[in-house]
Structures are given as structure tokens and as C-alpha cells.
Motif scaffolding. Structure first.
Motif, PDB file in Angstrom:
ATOM      1  N   HIS A  19       0.816  -1.217   0.000  1.00  0.00           N
ATOM      2  CA  HIS A  19       0.000   0.000   0.000  1.00  0.00           C
ATOM      3  C   HIS A  19       0.848   1.265   0.000  1.00  0.00           C
ATOM      4  CE1 HIS A  19      -3.457  -2.551   0.672  1.00  0.00           C
ATOM      5  NE2 HIS A  19      -2.865  -3.082   1.722  1.00  0.00           N
ATOM      6  N   GLN A  20       2.158   1.131   0.033  1.00  0.00           N
ATOM      7  CA  GLN A  20       3.036   2.303   0.050  1.00  0.00           C
ATOM      8  C   GLN A  20       4.006   2.213  -1.120  1.00  0.00           C
ATOM      9  OE1 GLN A  20       5.296   2.890   3.606  1.00  0.00           O
ATOM     10  NE2 GLN A  20       6.238   4.771   2.904  1.00  0.00           N
ATOM     11  N   GLY A  21       3.875   3.171  -2.027  1.00  0.00           N
ATOM     12  CA  GLY A  21       4.743   3.168  -3.193  1.00  0.00           C
ATOM     13  C   GLY A  21       6.161   3.559  -2.817  1.00  0.00           C
ATOM     14  N   TRP A  22       7.143   2.964  -3.479  1.00  0.00           N
ATOM     15  CA  TRP A  22       8.548   3.294  -3.236  1.00  0.00           C
ATOM     16  C   TRP A  22       9.212   3.536  -4.571  1.00  0.00           C
ATOM     17  CZ3 TRP A  22      13.219   1.197  -4.788  1.00  0.00           C
ATOM     18  CH2 TRP A  22      14.350   1.689  -4.123  1.00  0.00           C
ATOM     19  N   ARG A  23       9.992   4.556  -4.645  1.00  0.00           N
ATOM     20  CA  ARG A  23      10.720   4.851  -5.863  1.00  0.00           C
ATOM     21  C   ARG A  23      12.202   4.967  -5.525  1.00  0.00           C
ATOM     22  NH1 ARG A  23      12.556   9.920  -6.352  1.00  0.00           N
ATOM     23  NH2 ARG A  23      12.434  10.069  -8.607  1.00  0.00           N
ATOM     24  N   PRO A  24      13.063   4.456  -6.369  1.00  0.00           N
ATOM     25  CA  PRO A  24      14.494   4.610  -6.096  1.00  0.00           C
ATOM     26  C   PRO A  24      14.885   6.071  -6.197  1.00  0.00           C
ATOM     27  CG  PRO A  24      14.137   3.757  -8.309  1.00  0.00           C
ATOM     28  CD  PRO A  24      12.801   3.735  -7.621  1.00  0.00           C
ATOM     29  N   PRO A  25      15.832   6.517  -5.391  1.00  0.00           N
ATOM     30  CA  PRO A  25      16.244   7.920  -5.455  1.00  0.00           C
ATOM     31  C   PRO A  25      17.105   8.185  -6.674  1.00  0.00           C
ATOM     32  CG  PRO A  25      17.610   6.744  -3.893  1.00  0.00           C
ATOM     33  CD  PRO A  25      16.548   5.769  -4.339  1.00  0.00           C
ATOM     34  N   PHE A  26      17.102   9.419  -7.109  1.00  0.00           N
ATOM     35  CA  PHE A  26      18.030   9.855  -8.153  1.00  0.00           C
ATOM     36  C   PHE A  26      19.328  10.240  -7.454  1.00  0.00           C
ATOM     37  CE2 PHE A  26      20.128  13.027 -10.753  1.00  0.00           C
ATOM     38  CZ  PHE A  26      20.050  12.484 -12.026  1.00  0.00           C
ATOM     39  N   ILE A  27      20.415   9.563  -7.778  1.00  0.00           N
ATOM     40  CA  ILE A  27      21.691   9.848  -7.142  1.00  0.00           C
ATOM     41  C   ILE A  27      22.450  10.864  -7.993  1.00  0.00           C
ATOM     42  CG2 ILE A  27      23.847   8.883  -6.274  1.00  0.00           C
ATOM     43  CD1 ILE A  27      21.325   8.005  -4.770  1.00  0.00           C
ATOM     44  N   TYR A  28      22.634  12.039  -7.444  1.00  0.00           N
ATOM     45  CA  TYR A  28      23.312  13.120  -8.168  1.00  0.00           C
ATOM     46  C   TYR A  28      24.823  12.880  -8.193  1.00  0.00           C
ATOM     47  CZ  TYR A  28      18.921  15.689  -7.550  1.00  0.00           C
ATOM     48  OH  TYR A  28      17.607  16.077  -7.556  1.00  0.00           O
ATOM     49  N   SER A  29      25.424  13.131  -9.318  1.00  0.00           N
ATOM     50  CA  SER A  29      26.878  13.118  -9.405  1.00  0.00           C
ATOM     51  C   SER A  29      27.404  14.477  -8.952  1.00  0.00           C
ATOM     52  CB  SER A  29      27.325  12.843 -10.849  1.00  0.00           C
ATOM     53  OG  SER A  29      26.982  13.944 -11.680  1.00  0.00           O
ATOM     54  N   PRO A  30      28.690  14.584  -8.606  1.00  0.00           N
ATOM     55  CA  PRO A  30      29.238  15.896  -8.267  1.00  0.00           C
ATOM     56  C   PRO A  30      29.037  16.900  -9.406  1.00  0.00           C
ATOM     57  CG  PRO A  30      30.753  14.173  -7.588  1.00  0.00           C
ATOM     58  CD  PRO A  30      29.675  13.492  -8.386  1.00  0.00           C
ATOM     59  N   GLU A  31      29.085  16.408 -10.645  1.00  0.00           N
ATOM     60  CA  GLU A  31      28.884  17.288 -11.803  1.00  0.00           C
ATOM     61  C   GLU A  31      27.439  17.793 -11.857  1.00  0.00           C
ATOM     62  OE1 GLU A  31      32.390  14.958 -12.142  1.00  0.00           O
ATOM     63  OE2 GLU A  31      30.305  14.263 -11.934  1.00  0.00           O
ATOM     64  N   ASP A  32      26.494  16.957 -11.433  1.00  0.00           N
ATOM     65  CA  ASP A  32      25.092  17.381 -11.390  1.00  0.00           C
ATOM     66  C   ASP A  32      24.907  18.536 -10.410  1.00  0.00           C
ATOM     67  OD1 ASP A  32      24.237  15.478 -13.242  1.00  0.00           O
ATOM     68  OD2 ASP A  32      23.762  13.999 -11.692  1.00  0.00           O
ATOM     69  N   ILE A  33      25.501  18.396  -9.230  1.00  0.00           N
ATOM     70  CA  ILE A  33      25.383  19.452  -8.215  1.00  0.00           C
ATOM     71  C   ILE A  33      26.029  20.744  -8.723  1.00  0.00           C
ATOM     72  CG2 ILE A  33      25.993  20.147  -5.878  1.00  0.00           C
ATOM     73  CD1 ILE A  33      23.846  17.983  -6.003  1.00  0.00           C
ATOM     74  N   ASP A  34      27.195  20.617  -9.344  1.00  0.00           N
ATOM     75  CA  ASP A  34      27.868  21.802  -9.902  1.00  0.00           C
ATOM     76  C   ASP A  34      26.994  22.467 -10.959  1.00  0.00           C
ATOM     77  OD1 ASP A  34      30.061  21.392  -8.292  1.00  0.00           O
ATOM     78  OD2 ASP A  34      31.256  20.378  -9.838  1.00  0.00           O
ATOM     79  N   ALA A  35      26.344  21.658 -11.797  1.00  0.00           N
ATOM     80  CA  ALA A  35      25.500  22.200 -12.858  1.00  0.00           C
ATOM     81  C   ALA A  35      24.291  22.935 -12.284  1.00  0.00           C
ATOM     82  CB  ALA A  35      25.046  21.076 -13.787  1.00  0.00           C
ATOM     83  N   LEU A  36      23.680  22.373 -11.237  1.00  0.00           N
ATOM     84  CA  LEU A  36      22.537  23.019 -10.607  1.00  0.00           C
ATOM     85  C   LEU A  36      22.931  24.344  -9.964  1.00  0.00           C
ATOM     86  CD1 LEU A  36      20.822  19.928  -8.925  1.00  0.00           C
ATOM     87  CD2 LEU A  36      19.920  21.278 -10.820  1.00  0.00           C
ATOM     88  N   MET A  37      24.064  24.354  -9.282  1.00  0.00           N
ATOM     89  CA  MET A  37      24.515  25.587  -8.634  1.00  0.00           C
ATOM     90  C   MET A  37      24.900  26.639  -9.675  1.00  0.00           C
ATOM     91  SD  MET A  37      26.724  23.944  -5.466  1.00  0.00           S
ATOM     92  CE  MET A  37      27.145  25.554  -4.765  1.00  0.00           C
ATOM     93  N   ALA A  38      25.503  26.198 -10.764  1.00  0.00           N
ATOM     94  CA  ALA A  38      25.878  27.137 -11.825  1.00  0.00           C
ATOM     95  C   ALA A  38      24.641  27.731 -12.484  1.00  0.00           C
ATOM     96  CB  ALA A  38      26.747  26.430 -12.863  1.00  0.00           C
ATOM     97  N   GLU A  39      23.613  26.901 -12.680  1.00  0.00           N
ATOM     98  CA  GLU A  39      22.375  27.395 -13.278  1.00  0.00           C
ATOM     99  C   GLU A  39      21.689  28.390 -12.352  1.00  0.00           C
ATOM    100  OE1 GLU A  39      20.082  28.081 -16.256  1.00  0.00           O
ATOM    101  OE2 GLU A  39      21.458  26.369 -16.458  1.00  0.00           O
ATOM    102  N   ALA A  40      21.701  28.097 -11.046  1.00  0.00           N
ATOM    103  CA  ALA A  40      21.109  29.027 -10.079  1.00  0.00           C
ATOM    104  C   ALA A  40      21.861  30.354 -10.081  1.00  0.00           C
ATOM    105  CB  ALA A  40      21.138  28.408  -8.683  1.00  0.00           C
ATOM    106  N   HIS A  41      23.162  30.298 -10.231  1.00  0.00           N
ATOM    107  CA  HIS A  41      24.000  31.501 -10.213  1.00  0.00           C
ATOM    108  C   HIS A  41      23.650  32.456 -11.353  1.00  0.00           C
ATOM    109  CE1 HIS A  41      27.577  33.790  -9.078  1.00  0.00           C
ATOM    110  NE2 HIS A  41      27.864  33.892 -10.366  1.00  0.00           N
ATOM    111  N   GLN A  42      23.058  31.949 -12.419  1.00  0.00           N
ATOM    112  CA  GLN A  42      22.773  32.763 -13.590  1.00  0.00           C
ATOM    113  C   GLN A  42      21.434  33.480 -13.521  1.00  0.00           C
ATOM    114  OE1 GLN A  42      23.288  30.484 -17.215  1.00  0.00           O
ATOM    115  NE2 GLN A  42      25.100  29.441 -16.415  1.00  0.00           N
ATOM    116  N   SER A  43      20.717  33.314 -12.411  1.00  0.00           N
ATOM    117  CA  SER A  43      19.423  33.974 -12.282  1.00  0.00           C
ATOM    118  C   SER A  43      19.557  35.487 -12.420  1.00  0.00           C
ATOM    119  CB  SER A  43      18.799  33.631 -10.919  1.00  0.00           C
ATOM    120  OG  SER A  43      17.619  34.381 -10.709  1.00  0.00           O
ATOM    121  N   ARG A  44      18.554  36.115 -12.990  1.00  0.00           N
ATOM    122  CA  ARG A  44      18.594  37.567 -13.214  1.00  0.00           C
ATOM    123  C   ARG A  44      18.535  38.343 -11.903  1.00  0.00           C
ATOM    124  NH1 ARG A  44      12.833  39.536 -15.569  1.00  0.00           N
ATOM    125  NH2 ARG A  44      13.823  41.529 -15.033  1.00  0.00           N
ATOM    126  N   TRP A  45      17.964  37.735 -10.859  1.00  0.00           N
ATOM    127  CA  TRP A  45      17.870  38.398  -9.567  1.00  0.00           C
ATOM    128  C   TRP A  45      19.043  37.959  -8.703  1.00  0.00           C
ATOM    129  CZ3 TRP A  45      14.518  42.137  -9.836  1.00  0.00           C
ATOM    130  CH2 TRP A  45      13.388  42.007 -10.639  1.00  0.00           C
TER     131      TRP A  45
END
Length: 231
Positions: A19-45
Motif C-alpha cells: 500500500h506504500q509506493g517506493w521509488r528509487p532515489p536519483f543519485i546526483y553526481s558531483p557534476e550534477d550538483i555543480d551544474a545546478l549551482m551554476a544554473e542558479a547563479h545565472q538567475s537575473r535576480w
């Protein structure tokens, strides 16, 4: 087990009630984290950009829950001791998190930048919105989803990355490091559980099956232990 032993039989879906759904987690690579932070850094605000970038970095460096990061207040950080205190936890228990020097430096840089741009904050929150208010989870979750889409993180994966998966990634990476170093993972699991703020130390055992690489290392360690006991 099926990944390790082809003789393993996998029950068909629906055979065992669940009765409880389970999904495997998405495991981020160090490059994924760097990409997310770099994308956030480009915000206009400028302030939201710094906030998003630093929040993602803190999540990756500590494995904190997003609610704990959002609930962080300015006086929750002991700068001289490099310790962060979490009071608004999921289970109502406070805990201290020691931080690396690099993490403290990133938080200090953000605090200085925040104070230059937000002269009259409307809350005691460490992380603030463009209006100086405390962050709210629903908007930040949507922002994180947008950053994933813009940066391409998770593209082509059958698992949709979530913000909570950053916490899973921290736990999995920690366990992988311990296994590779030959550490006594069984003895260290309660330590990881306390650091992550689990209500029950047994919760940390779930991470052993969160990634195929980690499961393989755990199985290899089990085989070695069997060989030692058999001698």
C-alpha cells in the motif's frame, strides 16, 4: 539480489500487497550538483541567485532536509565552532551538525552578500527571498525543478530527480566512501543516522539498497566476512 544472482526469482507485481509506493532515489553526481549551482547563479535576480546556489550547496554538503535548511535562523550557526544547530527537525529533536571549513566559508560569503542586498529583512531566517522573507518550500521546489530542466540534470534518466534526493545522495556517497576505505560500516551506520536526524537508527539501513554500486560493495563485504568465518 537479482542483480547479483541470476537465479533469484522476482515475484510478479501484485502478488504481495503493498500500500506504500517506493521509488528509487536519483543519485546526483558531483557534476550534477555543480551544474545546478551554476544554473542558479545565472538567475537575473542577484539575491535569489545567491540563495538558491547556497541552499543547494548546503543540502549537498550536509544531507539536511530542505525543511531544515529553510527553517535555519541566523543565530543557529556557531561561526567560531563551525557547528550548525537544527531546532525545527522532523521528529522535534534538536541536533548539531559540524561543518567543513569550505562550507562555513560559503555560508559566510552568502551572509555578507545577503546583508548588502537586504538591509531590512522581515524575518530572522538565514536564507531569505528577494523580499527578505523566509523561503517557502512549494516555490523553492518548483525552482529546483526548473533548475534541473534548464541544466539538463536527470535528462534521459528513468528516475525524475527530486530535491529530497540530494539528501539520499549524501547518505549513499558517505556509505560508498566508508566501504572503499574499508571502514566498519555496520558500526558507523548509527553515526550516520544521528547526523541525518533519523527518528530510528534502522532508517539508515535503507540507504544500503539505494544504489546498485553500494549494494554490490555491501555484498562483496558480506562475501569476505563469510570467507573469514569459514577459515
Amino acid at each position: 539480489m537479482a542483480a547479483l544472482d541470476e537465479r533469484t526469482e522476482v515475484p510478479p507485481p501484485g502478488l504481495i500487497p503493498n500500500h506504500q509506493g517506493w521509488r528509487p532515489p536519483f543519485i546526483y553526481s558531483p557534476e550534477d550538483i555543480d551544474a545546478l549551482m551554476a544554473e542558479a547563479h545565472q538567475s537575473r535576480w542577484r539575491l535569489p541567485a545567491a540563495t538558491q546556489e547556497t541552499v543547494i550547496g548546503l543540502l549537498a554538503a550536509t544531507g539536511m532536509r530542505i525543511g531544515e535548511v529553510i527553517g535555519l535562523n541566523r543565530d543557529d550557526i556557531a561561526w567560531d565552532d563551525a557547528v550548525l544547530t537544527i531546532t525545527a527537525t522532523k521528529f522535534g529533536k534538536s541536533r548539531n551538525i559540524p561543518l567543513l571549513e569550505s562550507t562555513m566559508a560559503a555560508l559566510a560569503d552568502y551572509a555578507a552578500f545577503r546583508d548588502r542586498l537586504c538591509l531590512e529583512p522581515s524575518s530572522s531566517s538565514f536564507f531569505v527571498s528577494r523580499r527578505g522573507t523566509r523561503l517557502l518550500y512549494p516555490p523553492f521546489r518548483l525552482t529546483f525543478r526548473r533548475l534541473c530542466d534548464l541544466s539538463g540534470v536527470g535528462a534521459g534518466s528513468s528516475i525524475r530527480p527530486r530535491i529530497h534526493d540530494v539528501r539520499h545522495t549524501f547518505a549513499v556517497r558517505t556509505l560508498l566512501k566508508w566501504y572503499r576505505e574499508g571502514a566498519d560500516v555496520e558500526a558507523l551506520l548509527p553515526t550516520l543516522s544521528v547526523y541525518l536526524g533519523h527518528g530510528d537508527p534502522r532508517s539508515a539501513y535503507w540507504y544500503l539498497s539505494a544504489a546498485p554500486e553500494l549494494l554490490a560493495l555491501a555484498a562483496t563485504r558480506l562475501d569476505l566476512n563469510r570467507e573469514v568465518l569459514g577459515r
